[in-house]
Design a protein around this motif. Structure first.
Motif, short mmCIF file in Angstrom:
data_model
loop_
_atom_site.label_atom_id
_atom_site.label_comp_id
_atom_site.label_asym_id
_atom_site.label_seq_id
_atom_site.Cartn_x
_atom_site.Cartn_y
_atom_site.Cartn_z
N THR A 1 124.17 -25.72 40.53
CA THR A 1 123.55 -27.03 40.64
C THR A 1 123.52 -27.39 42.11
O THR A 1 124.53 -27.27 42.80
CB THR A 1 124.36 -28.08 39.84
N VAL A 2 122.35 -27.78 42.59
CA VAL A 2 122.17 -28.07 44.01
C VAL A 2 121.42 -29.38 44.19
O VAL A 2 120.73 -29.85 43.28
CB VAL A 2 121.41 -26.93 44.73
N GLU A 3 121.59 -29.94 45.36
CA GLU A 3 120.84 -31.14 45.74
C GLU A 3 119.61 -30.69 46.51
O GLU A 3 119.69 -29.80 47.34
CB GLU A 3 121.70 -32.05 46.62
N GLN A 4 118.49 -31.32 46.22
CA GLN A 4 117.25 -30.99 46.92
C GLN A 4 116.53 -32.28 47.30
O GLN A 4 116.34 -33.15 46.45
CB GLN A 4 116.35 -30.13 46.02
N ARG A 5 116.15 -32.38 48.55
CA ARG A 5 115.44 -33.57 49.03
C ARG A 5 113.95 -33.39 48.77
O ARG A 5 113.32 -32.49 49.30
CB ARG A 5 115.70 -33.81 50.51
N TRP A 6 113.38 -34.25 47.94
CA TRP A 6 111.96 -34.20 47.62
C TRP A 6 111.14 -35.09 48.54
O TRP A 6 109.94 -34.92 48.66
CB TRP A 6 111.73 -34.60 46.17
N SER A 7 111.81 -36.07 49.12
CA SER A 7 111.16 -36.97 50.09
C SER A 7 112.29 -37.63 50.87
O SER A 7 113.46 -37.50 50.49
CB SER A 7 110.30 -38.02 49.38
N PRO A 8 111.97 -38.38 51.92
CA PRO A 8 113.04 -39.03 52.67
C PRO A 8 113.94 -39.93 51.81
O PRO A 8 115.12 -40.05 52.09
CB PRO A 8 112.29 -39.84 53.72
N SER A 9 113.39 -40.47 50.75
CA SER A 9 114.18 -41.39 49.92
C SER A 9 114.53 -40.80 48.55
O SER A 9 115.10 -41.50 47.72
CB SER A 9 113.40 -42.70 49.72
N GLN A 10 114.20 -39.53 48.30
CA GLN A 10 114.39 -38.96 46.97
C GLN A 10 115.22 -37.68 47.04
O GLN A 10 114.71 -36.60 47.34
CB GLN A 10 113.03 -38.69 46.33
N LEU A 11 116.52 -37.81 46.74
CA LEU A 11 117.42 -36.67 46.66
C LEU A 11 117.64 -36.37 45.18
O LEU A 11 118.11 -37.23 44.43
CB LEU A 11 118.75 -36.99 47.36
N MET A 12 117.30 -35.15 44.77
CA MET A 12 117.38 -34.78 43.35
C MET A 12 118.48 -33.76 43.13
O MET A 12 118.70 -32.89 43.96
CB MET A 12 116.04 -34.20 42.89
N THR A 13 119.11 -33.84 41.98
CA THR A 13 120.07 -32.84 41.54
C THR A 13 119.33 -31.87 40.63
O THR A 13 118.71 -32.28 39.65
CB THR A 13 121.25 -33.50 40.80
N ILE A 14 119.41 -30.58 40.99
CA ILE A 14 118.66 -29.54 40.29
C ILE A 14 119.60 -28.50 39.71
O ILE A 14 120.49 -28.01 40.41
CB ILE A 14 117.68 -28.83 41.27
N HIS A 15 119.41 -28.18 38.43
CA HIS A 15 120.13 -27.07 37.80
C HIS A 15 119.24 -25.82 37.91
O HIS A 15 118.04 -25.89 37.65
CB HIS A 15 120.38 -27.32 36.31
N CYS A 16 119.83 -24.71 38.29
CA CYS A 16 119.11 -23.44 38.43
C CYS A 16 119.60 -22.48 37.35
O CYS A 16 120.80 -22.23 37.24
CB CYS A 16 119.34 -22.84 39.80
N TYR A 17 118.65 -21.96 36.57
CA TYR A 17 118.97 -21.09 35.45
C TYR A 17 118.33 -19.72 35.62
O TYR A 17 117.27 -19.60 36.24
CB TYR A 17 118.44 -21.67 34.14
N ALA A 18 118.95 -18.71 35.01
CA ALA A 18 118.39 -17.36 34.90
C ALA A 18 118.43 -16.96 33.44
O ALA A 18 119.39 -17.26 32.72
CB ALA A 18 119.20 -16.38 35.74
N ALA A 19 117.37 -16.27 33.02
CA ALA A 19 117.34 -15.77 31.65
C ALA A 19 118.45 -14.74 31.47
O ALA A 19 118.86 -14.07 32.42
CB ALA A 19 115.99 -15.14 31.35
N ALA A 20 118.94 -14.64 30.25
CA ALA A 20 119.95 -13.63 29.95
C ALA A 20 119.38 -12.25 30.26
O ALA A 20 118.19 -12.00 30.05
CB ALA A 20 120.37 -13.73 28.50
N SER A 21 120.21 -11.39 30.75
CA SER A 21 119.74 -10.02 31.10
C SER A 21 119.50 -9.18 29.87
O SER A 21 120.04 -9.34 28.86
CB SER A 21 120.78 -9.33 31.99
#
Length: 172
Positions: free
Chosen positions: A152-172
């Motif tokens: 889970t990472v923080e990503q800035r989408w705009s100067p006023s918009q900081l989003m928390t993003i979950h990153c997933y990978a499909a099962a191998s």
């Protein structure tokens, strides 16, 4: 790819207008996408370099998914490649997944995801995706289907918009 009363097929240019109407319903109800695009048809199409599919229920488009190579702003490909010591070029990003509110609970999301994953594998790529942390229903679907939360990472989408993003990978 079929299920009871519904099926998945490749998206055509003719489908884009209908997909935008369904996306507008989803946005109004669920807030996806978080920021409504100025040109929603282009937004759908720009993420479909490896393919895009729609789901139909009783002859009506009720869902959509896209598959593309990693692009600017995609976080999961970098996490996957760092973790596996490989190139981001070996990933395919699953995105633009949405299901009309009236068609939920019928397994359509799983069918669409399955189609995108199959295409990624045919291309020798590993499917990954980013999801906004507040979209708990989508995260729950991915986890039910065996996708692994890589981080889970923080990503800035705009100067006023900081989003928390979950990153997933499909099962191998």
């Amino acid at each position: 790819m079929e299920g009871p009363g519904h099926w998945v097929r490749g998206r055509t240019d003719v489908d884009v207008e209908t997909c935008v109407r369904v996306l507008a319903e989803v946005h109004q109800r669920d807030g996806y996408p978080v920021n409504w695009p100025d040109r929603p048809g282009e937004w759908l199409s720009q993420a479909s370099g490896c393919g895009a599919w729609v789901a139909e229920l009783d002859g009506r488009v009720v869902g959509h998914i896209s598959l593309s190579q990693a692009g600017e702003g995609d976080l999961a490909p970098g996490l996957w490649s760092d973790r596996n010591g490989t190139s981001e070029d070996l990933t395919a990003v699953v995105s633009r997944l949405f299901i009309a509110p009236r068609a939920r609970g019928l397994g359509i999301g799983a069918l669409l995801i399955g189609r995108a994953v199959d295409e990624a594998h045919v291309r020798g790529l590993h499917p990954v995706l980013d999801v906004v942390a507040s979209d708990t229903a989508a995260a729950a679907l991915y986890e039910r289907l065996g996708w692994e939360l890589m981080g889970t990472v923080e990503q800035r989408w705009s100067p006023s918009q900081l989003m928390t993003i979950h990153c997933y990978a499909a099962a191998s």
